[in-house]
Write a protein that holds these residues in place. Structure first.
Motif, PDB file in Angstrom:
ATOM      1  N   SER A  94       0.807  -1.222   0.000  1.00  0.00           N
ATOM      2  CA  SER A  94       0.000   0.000   0.000  1.00  0.00           C
ATOM      3  C   SER A  94       0.840   1.272   0.000  1.00  0.00           C
ATOM      4  N   TYR A  95       2.067   1.214   0.541  1.00  0.00           N
ATOM      5  CA  TYR A  95       2.853   2.433   0.668  1.00  0.00           C
ATOM      6  C   TYR A  95       3.171   3.066  -0.678  1.00  0.00           C
ATOM      7  N   THR A  96       3.081   2.282  -1.751  1.00  0.00           N
ATOM      8  CA  THR A  96       3.422   2.813  -3.066  1.00  0.00           C
ATOM      9  C   THR A  96       2.483   3.943  -3.485  1.00  0.00           C
ATOM     10  N   GLN A  97       1.280   3.973  -2.906  1.00  0.00           N
ATOM     11  CA  GLN A  97       0.322   5.004  -3.279  1.00  0.00           C
ATOM     12  C   GLN A  97      -0.322   5.718  -2.097  1.00  0.00           C
ATOM     13  N   ILE A  98      -0.046   5.242  -0.891  1.00  0.00           N
ATOM     14  CA  ILE A  98      -0.700   5.823   0.287  1.00  0.00           C
ATOM     15  C   ILE A  98       0.358   6.356   1.238  1.00  0.00           C
ATOM     16  N   PRO A  99       0.288   7.639   1.582  1.00  0.00           N
ATOM     17  CA  PRO A  99       1.261   8.192   2.511  1.00  0.00           C
ATOM     18  C   PRO A  99       1.036   7.640   3.919  1.00  0.00           C
ATOM     19  N   PRO A 100       2.068   7.705   4.781  1.00  0.00           N
ATOM     20  CA  PRO A 100       1.889   7.254   6.155  1.00  0.00           C
ATOM     21  C   PRO A 100       0.866   8.109   6.890  1.00  0.00           C
ATOM     22  N   GLY A 101       0.263   7.538   7.917  1.00  0.00           N
ATOM     23  CA  GLY A 101      -0.706   8.277   8.730  1.00  0.00           C
ATOM     24  C   GLY A 101      -2.123   7.823   8.470  1.00  0.00           C
ATOM     25  N   SER A 102      -3.027   8.400   9.196  1.00  0.00           N
ATOM     26  CA  SER A 102      -4.425   7.961   9.151  1.00  0.00           C
ATOM     27  C   SER A 102      -5.230   8.614   8.045  1.00  0.00           C
ATOM     28  N   GLY A 103      -4.670   9.567   7.310  1.00  0.00           N
ATOM     29  CA  GLY A 103      -5.422  10.285   6.290  1.00  0.00           C
ATOM     30  C   GLY A 103      -5.498   9.586   4.948  1.00  0.00           C
ATOM     31  N   GLY A 104      -5.049   8.341   4.860  1.00  0.00           N
ATOM     32  CA  GLY A 104      -4.981   7.674   3.568  1.00  0.00           C
ATOM     33  C   GLY A 104      -6.162   6.805   3.209  1.00  0.00           C
ATOM     34  N   SER A 105      -7.275   6.884   3.949  1.00  0.00           N
ATOM     35  CA  SER A 105      -8.384   5.951   3.690  1.00  0.00           C
ATOM     36  C   SER A 105      -8.997   6.133   2.301  1.00  0.00           C
ATOM     37  N   VAL A 106      -9.092   7.358   1.830  1.00  0.00           N
ATOM     38  CA  VAL A 106      -9.649   7.587   0.490  1.00  0.00           C
ATOM     39  C   VAL A 106      -8.707   7.005  -0.554  1.00  0.00           C
ATOM     40  N   ARG A 107      -7.415   7.234  -0.384  1.00  0.00           N
ATOM     41  CA  ARG A 107      -6.440   6.704  -1.334  1.00  0.00           C
ATOM     42  C   ARG A 107      -6.371   5.188  -1.263  1.00  0.00           C
ATOM     43  N   LEU A 108      -6.574   4.610  -0.073  1.00  0.00           N
ATOM     44  CA  LEU A 108      -6.599   3.155   0.053  1.00  0.00           C
ATOM     45  C   LEU A 108      -7.759   2.585  -0.748  1.00  0.00           C
ATOM     46  N   HIS A 109      -8.901   3.222  -0.638  1.00  0.00           N
ATOM     47  CA  HIS A 109     -10.073   2.785  -1.405  1.00  0.00           C
ATOM     48  C   HIS A 109      -9.760   2.824  -2.900  1.00  0.00           C
ATOM     49  N   ASP A 110      -9.147   3.909  -3.359  1.00  0.00           N
ATOM     50  CA  ASP A 110      -8.783   4.034  -4.771  1.00  0.00           C
ATOM     51  C   ASP A 110      -7.756   2.985  -5.180  1.00  0.00           C
ATOM     52  N   LEU A 111      -6.770   2.713  -4.300  1.00  0.00           N
ATOM     53  CA  LEU A 111      -5.746   1.707  -4.582  1.00  0.00           C
ATOM     54  C   LEU A 111      -6.365   0.324  -4.728  1.00  0.00           C
ATOM     55  N   VAL A 112      -7.237  -0.038  -3.782  1.00  0.00           N
ATOM     56  CA  VAL A 112      -7.874  -1.361  -3.823  1.00  0.00           C
ATOM     57  C   VAL A 112      -8.716  -1.480  -5.089  1.00  0.00           C
ATOM     58  N   LYS A 113      -9.488  -0.466  -5.362  1.00  0.00           N
ATOM     59  CA  LYS A 113     -10.356  -0.490  -6.541  1.00  0.00           C
ATOM     60  C   LYS A 113      -9.527  -0.536  -7.826  1.00  0.00           C
ATOM     61  N   GLY A 114      -8.518   0.303  -7.900  1.00  0.00           N
ATOM     62  CA  GLY A 114      -7.688   0.376  -9.099  1.00  0.00           C
ATOM     63  C   GLY A 114      -6.846  -0.865  -9.337  1.00  0.00           C
ATOM     64  N   SER A 115      -6.447  -1.532  -8.275  1.00  0.00           N
ATOM     65  CA  SER A 115      -5.605  -2.722  -8.418  1.00  0.00           C
ATOM     66  C   SER A 115      -6.420  -3.971  -8.705  1.00  0.00           C
TER      67      SER A 115
END
Length: 193
Positions: A73-94
């Protein structure tokens, strides 16, 4: 002299045996029907970005070696708790079918005291030796990790375990041990293909 070394050898063997990962608790959603995931996003929760990257890369490599498509996940999501939107996009996109998340649940200090009493006969010999001998004291940390697998489609928790291991600074080795313990279990439980 050889008898005095015996407690040290036994202690080293005991601590060496504890260095493997052991599953202490496990849960699987009985209502989850599958199918088993063949694509996973790996997320490590850590305040240290370096530890997170090492963990995610190592676990993803172990998954790939076991025939499961995996991405860190670190390849697209910065550290910290603010990455939930990007995590959703990463999961969907992958196209990932599952998200595997590992976090430290607790770290406990343990102390193991092994008496190194005298090894010669009779009370008076024992008594004199008891004053001269000191116990062997080993201090170490036991780390408890929680690993959860979430179904990417339903966004529901489907599998969770806690594991224990003697703490070490060798994150690649610990991550490999964790993966080698959990991946066969995930496959046997029908979570992964």
């Amino acid at each position: 002299m050889k008898l005095l070394r015996l407690p040290l050898i036994v202690m080293a063997l005991v601590l060496g045996a504890c260095s493997t990962v052991s599953i202490t608790n496990q849960w699987r959603d009985p209502s989850w029907a599958g199918p088993p995931a063949s694509s996973v996003v790996v997320v490590g929760i850590s305040r240290s970005d370096v530890m997170r990257r090492i963990f995610e890369d190592t676990f993803a490599q172990q998954l790939q070696a076991a025939g499961v498509q995996a991405s860190a996940s670190y390849t697209q999501i910065p550290p910290g708790s603010g990455g939930s939107v990007r995590l959703h996009d990463l999961v969907k996109g992958s196209g990932a079918q599952a998200v595997l998340v590992t976090r430290v649940q607790r770290v406990e200090q343990k102390i193991n005291v092994t008496p190194s009493g005298p090894y010669y006969g009779g009370f008076y010999g024992w008594y004199g030796g008891a004053w001269a001998s000191t116990p062997d004291i080993q201090q170490y940390e036991v780390i408890t990790l929680e690993t959860s697998v979430w179904d990417a489609r339903s966004e529901k928790l489907i599998w969770s375990v806690t594991t224990e291991n003697v703490a070490t600074n060798d994150i690649p080795k610990t991550s490999t041990q964790l993966a080698q313990t959990l991946i066969p279990k995930l496959k046997a439980d029908g979570i992964l293909r």
